[in-house]
Design an enzyme around this catalytic site. Structure first.
Site, PDB file in Angstrom:
ATOM      1  N   GLY A  11       0.834  -1.191   0.000  1.00  0.00           N
ATOM      2  CA  GLY A  11       0.000   0.000   0.000  1.00  0.00           C
ATOM      3  C   GLY A  11       0.871   1.245   0.000  1.00  0.00           C
ATOM      4  O   GLY A  11       2.087   1.161  -0.216  1.00  0.00           O
ATOM      5  N   ASP A  12       0.288   2.409   0.290  1.00  0.00           N
ATOM      6  CA  ASP A  12       1.047   3.649   0.135  1.00  0.00           C
ATOM      7  C   ASP A  12       2.267   3.734   1.053  1.00  0.00           C
ATOM      8  O   ASP A  12       3.353   4.108   0.615  1.00  0.00           O
ATOM      9  CB  ASP A  12       0.146   4.883   0.276  1.00  0.00           C
ATOM     10  CG  ASP A  12      -0.517   4.974   1.643  1.00  0.00           C
ATOM     11  OD1 ASP A  12      -0.522   3.976   2.385  1.00  0.00           O
ATOM     12  OD2 ASP A  12      -1.031   6.062   1.972  1.00  0.00           O
ATOM     13  N   SER A  67       4.018   1.251   2.533  1.00  0.00           N
ATOM     14  CA  SER A  67       5.057   0.275   2.160  1.00  0.00           C
ATOM     15  C   SER A  67       5.738   0.681   0.857  1.00  0.00           C
ATOM     16  O   SER A  67       6.963   0.566   0.731  1.00  0.00           O
ATOM     17  CB  SER A  67       4.441  -1.106   1.937  1.00  0.00           C
ATOM     18  OG  SER A  67       3.728  -1.508   3.044  1.00  0.00           O
ATOM     19  N   THR A  78      -4.379  -2.951  -0.960  1.00  0.00           N
ATOM     20  CA  THR A  78      -4.834  -2.453   0.336  1.00  0.00           C
ATOM     21  C   THR A  78      -6.347  -2.546   0.402  1.00  0.00           C
ATOM     22  O   THR A  78      -7.028  -2.113  -0.535  1.00  0.00           O
ATOM     23  CB  THR A  78      -4.416  -0.991   0.633  1.00  0.00           C
ATOM     24  OG1 THR A  78      -5.187  -0.513   1.748  1.00  0.00           O
ATOM     25  CG2 THR A  78      -4.649  -0.043  -0.526  1.00  0.00           C
ATOM     26  N   ASP A  93      -7.996  -0.758   2.119  1.00  0.00           N
ATOM     27  CA  ASP A  93      -8.451   0.624   2.328  1.00  0.00           C
ATOM     28  C   ASP A  93      -8.742   1.349   1.007  1.00  0.00           C
ATOM     29  O   ASP A  93      -9.452   2.350   1.002  1.00  0.00           O
ATOM     30  CB  ASP A  93      -7.402   1.416   3.118  1.00  0.00           C
ATOM     31  CG  ASP A  93      -6.995   0.702   4.405  1.00  0.00           C
ATOM     32  OD1 ASP A  93      -7.834  -0.005   4.978  1.00  0.00           O
ATOM     33  OD2 ASP A  93      -5.827   0.849   4.808  1.00  0.00           O
ATOM     34  N   ARG A 107     -33.637  -3.223  16.917  1.00  0.00           N
ATOM     35  CA  ARG A 107     -32.411  -2.577  17.388  1.00  0.00           C
ATOM     36  C   ARG A 107     -31.772  -1.693  16.320  1.00  0.00           C
ATOM     37  O   ARG A 107     -31.996  -1.890  15.127  1.00  0.00           O
ATOM     38  CB  ARG A 107     -31.376  -3.641  17.783  1.00  0.00           C
ATOM     39  CG  ARG A 107     -31.672  -4.290  19.097  1.00  0.00           C
ATOM     40  CD  ARG A 107     -30.732  -5.446  19.338  1.00  0.00           C
ATOM     41  NE  ARG A 107     -30.869  -5.922  20.717  1.00  0.00           N
ATOM     42  CZ  ARG A 107     -30.445  -7.095  21.149  1.00  0.00           C
ATOM     43  NH1 ARG A 107     -29.844  -7.925  20.315  1.00  0.00           N
ATOM     44  NH2 ARG A 107     -30.591  -7.443  22.397  1.00  0.00           N
ATOM     45  N   GLY A 158     -10.511   0.632   7.092  1.00  0.00           N
ATOM     46  CA  GLY A 158     -10.365   1.588   5.983  1.00  0.00           C
ATOM     47  C   GLY A 158      -9.324   2.650   6.245  1.00  0.00           C
ATOM     48  O   GLY A 158      -9.117   3.548   5.448  1.00  0.00           O
ATOM     49  N   ARG A 159      -8.700   2.561   7.410  1.00  0.00           N
ATOM     50  CA  ARG A 159      -7.737   3.579   7.845  1.00  0.00           C
ATOM     51  C   ARG A 159      -8.356   4.960   7.697  1.00  0.00           C
ATOM     52  O   ARG A 159      -9.489   5.155   8.121  1.00  0.00           O
ATOM     53  CB  ARG A 159      -6.416   3.423   7.097  1.00  0.00           C
ATOM     54  CG  ARG A 159      -5.244   3.508   8.029  1.00  0.00           C
ATOM     55  CD  ARG A 159      -3.928   3.359   7.337  1.00  0.00           C
ATOM     56  NE  ARG A 159      -3.911   3.844   5.974  1.00  0.00           N
ATOM     57  CZ  ARG A 159      -2.829   4.184   5.328  1.00  0.00           C
ATOM     58  NH1 ARG A 159      -1.657   4.111   5.937  1.00  0.00           N
ATOM     59  NH2 ARG A 159      -2.872   4.591   4.090  1.00  0.00           N
ATOM     60  N   ARG A 175     -26.593  -2.159  19.329  1.00  0.00           N
ATOM     61  CA  ARG A 175     -25.508  -3.136  19.456  1.00  0.00           C
ATOM     62  C   ARG A 175     -24.439  -2.817  18.411  1.00  0.00           C
ATOM     63  O   ARG A 175     -24.735  -2.281  17.340  1.00  0.00           O
ATOM     64  CB  ARG A 175     -26.009  -4.559  19.220  1.00  0.00           C
ATOM     65  CG  ARG A 175     -26.945  -5.072  20.292  1.00  0.00           C
ATOM     66  CD  ARG A 175     -26.208  -5.355  21.603  1.00  0.00           C
ATOM     67  NE  ARG A 175     -27.073  -5.974  22.585  1.00  0.00           N
ATOM     68  CZ  ARG A 175     -27.876  -5.319  23.435  1.00  0.00           C
ATOM     69  NH1 ARG A 175     -27.918  -3.988  23.393  1.00  0.00           N
ATOM     70  NH2 ARG A 175     -28.621  -5.970  24.296  1.00  0.00           N
TER      71      ARG A 175
HETATM   72  O1  F6P Z   1      -4.297  -0.814   6.162  1.00  0.00           O
HETATM   73  C1  F6P Z   1      -5.015  -1.993   6.343  1.00  0.00           C
HETATM   74  C2  F6P Z   1      -5.611  -2.057   7.723  1.00  0.00           C
HETATM   75  O2  F6P Z   1      -6.384  -3.239   7.814  1.00  0.00           O
HETATM   76  C3  F6P Z   1      -6.438  -0.850   8.118  1.00  0.00           C
HETATM   77  O3  F6P Z   1      -7.715  -0.848   7.533  1.00  0.00           O
HETATM   78  C4  F6P Z   1      -6.426  -0.979   9.630  1.00  0.00           C
HETATM   79  O4  F6P Z   1      -6.610   0.281  10.228  1.00  0.00           O
HETATM   80  C5  F6P Z   1      -5.049  -1.527   9.916  1.00  0.00           C
HETATM   81  O5  F6P Z   1      -4.587  -2.116   8.713  1.00  0.00           O
HETATM   82  C6  F6P Z   1      -4.994  -2.561  11.005  1.00  0.00           C
HETATM   83  O6  F6P Z   1      -3.664  -2.891  11.264  1.00  0.00           O
HETATM   84  P1  F6P Z   1      -3.212  -4.147  12.114  1.00  0.00           P
HETATM   85  O7  F6P Z   1      -3.332  -5.359  11.240  1.00  0.00           O
HETATM   86  O8  F6P Z   1      -1.812  -3.850  12.473  1.00  0.00           O
HETATM   87  O9  F6P Z   1      -4.126  -4.255  13.297  1.00  0.00           O
END
Ligand code: F6P
Length: 374
Positions: free
Chosen positions: A129-130, A132, A153, A155, A190, A198-199, A291
């Site tokens: 991804g970006d 890396s 990714t 994301d 509920r 998704g970061r 929930r």
């Molecule tokens: O970048 C991919 C991702 O799955 C993100 O969506 C998430 O925030 C992060 O990595 C989680 O990282 P880790 O696997 O270190 O918990």
């Protein structure tokens, strides 16, 4: 001219491609193995090159001898359907600020480059991804490595490509989760909140939310108010609906604009917790039992979707072809229904957030979905 190194791998003459390396870097996702399979198939079958899989991203190049193994087409055939990465990966330990065994932090990029040289590789494919790809490109430029990138990714936030490997599978998993939550939500009257990954971008949330029939979708790109959400839930209730489905991206902030994070035992700080925050604030205000489901790493695992397999296969083939053409420092990219190549520099320079005037946001609004802003 060739020479044999201590661990038995020949070094080839400059300019001639005979042996390439491949590594996966950053968080894993579905479809990585399908890309590895395509790379091996194309490199071995079409060009007669050897392919060496490097273990655990650049960490494999720090070991002595470097941690690699030759990959063959026969071995990689079943990989189109397997999750994760057979090479292993890591999303921690920036080589330019690498934690060493003695507790110090240092730049180990030259050791990585030396590991690469010891393998006698003529080119390297990095799937990442970006974050890396920025690191790998910096190492490649520093070491004069013939480097080609494949975007992955869940994301989907990498610039210069409409799609990255892993995103489609993650969206399918989140959509299925919403489909399942629908019926239990209706049975118990509920509000069901699904927190997705998704970061910093809301791509998984907006796509799965529309596909999965969410009533409310919150993404980090659109500021929300709790009152807008509660009013919307009340309108649903007044209209005769006894439940609501909400999907929220992990990077959505609390009402004060603060990111909600969780620090894991080994010190890694990750996004997470906005779903519970919303539930706590909505239950009382909207008078609705609520929930939360945090989908987490389920989104990264398992069998890749057909689309991710296709994308990974097309990317793998194209990445090998880029090496054959000598078109280094480029990333394969999906644009307008085909694979093209773009400079890696431009892909990592542009963070791809959800476009506020894009089709998905317009579609969500047209469908009456609440995006939290009114
Ligand atoms: O970048 C991919 C991702 O799955 C993100 O969506 C998430 O925030 C992060 O990595 C989680 O990282 P880790 O696997 O270190 O918990």
């Amino acid at each position: 001219m060739t020479s044999l190194l201590s661990h038995g791998i020949e070094v080839t003459a400059m300019g001639e491609i005979r042996r390439i390396g491949i590594l996966t870097s950053g968080g894993d996702c579905a479809g990585l193995n399908a890309a590895i399979r395509a790379v091996v198939h194309r490199a071995e079958g079409t060009y007669g090159w050897e392919v060496y899989g490097i273990q655990k991203s650049t960490q494999g190049l720090l070991q002595r001898p470097p941690a690699v193994r030759q990959l063959t087409s026969e071995e990689t055939y079943p990989l189109r359907v397997t999750g994760g990465t057979i090479l292993g990966t890591t999303n921690k330990g920036n080589p330019f600020a690498f934690p060493r065994a003695d507790g110090t932090v240092g730049d180990c990029s030259e050791e990585i480059i030396e590991g690469y040289r010891q393998l006698g590789l003529d080119a390297l494919i990095g799937i990442g991804g970006d974050g890396s790809l920025a690191i790998l490109r910096r190492i490649a430029v520093q070491g004069g490595i013939n480097f080609v990138a494949i975007p992955k990714t869940i994301d989907n936030d990498l610039g210069s490509t409409e799609r990255s490997i892993g995103f489609d599978t993650a969206v399918n998993i989140a959509t299925e989760a919403l489909d399942r939550l629908h019926f239990t939500a209706a049975s118990h009257s509920r509000v069901m909140i699904l927190e997705v990954m998704g970061r910093d971008a809301g791509h998984i949330a907006i796509s799965s939310g529309i596909a999965g029939g969410a009533d409310i979708i919150l993404i980090p790109e659109i500021p929300y108010t709790l009152s807008a959400i509660c009013n919307y839930i009340q309108r649903l209730q007044e209209g005769g609906r006894n439940f609501a489905l909400m999907v929220v991206a992990e990077a959505v902030r609390d009402e004060n604009g603060e990111k909600i994070t969780h620090t894991h035992a080994l010190g890694q700080c990750r996004l997470g917790g906005i779903g519970q925050y919303l539930a706590d604030h909505i239950s009382e205000a909207a008078g609705a039992e609520t929930r939360v489901t945090v989908l987490g790493h389920v989104q990264r695992g398992g069998v890749p979707s057909a689309l991710d397999r296709l994308l990974a296969t097309a990317f793998g083939v194209a990445a090998v072809d880029l090496i054959a053409e000598g078109k280094f420092d480029h990333m394969v990219s999906w644009q307008h229904r085909q694979v093209v190549s773009v400079p890696i520099e431009s892909a990592i320079a542009h963070y791809q957030a959800v476009e506020l005037d894009g089709t998905l946001i317009k579609t969500a609004r047209a469908m009456g979905i609440c995006l939290g802003d009114g």
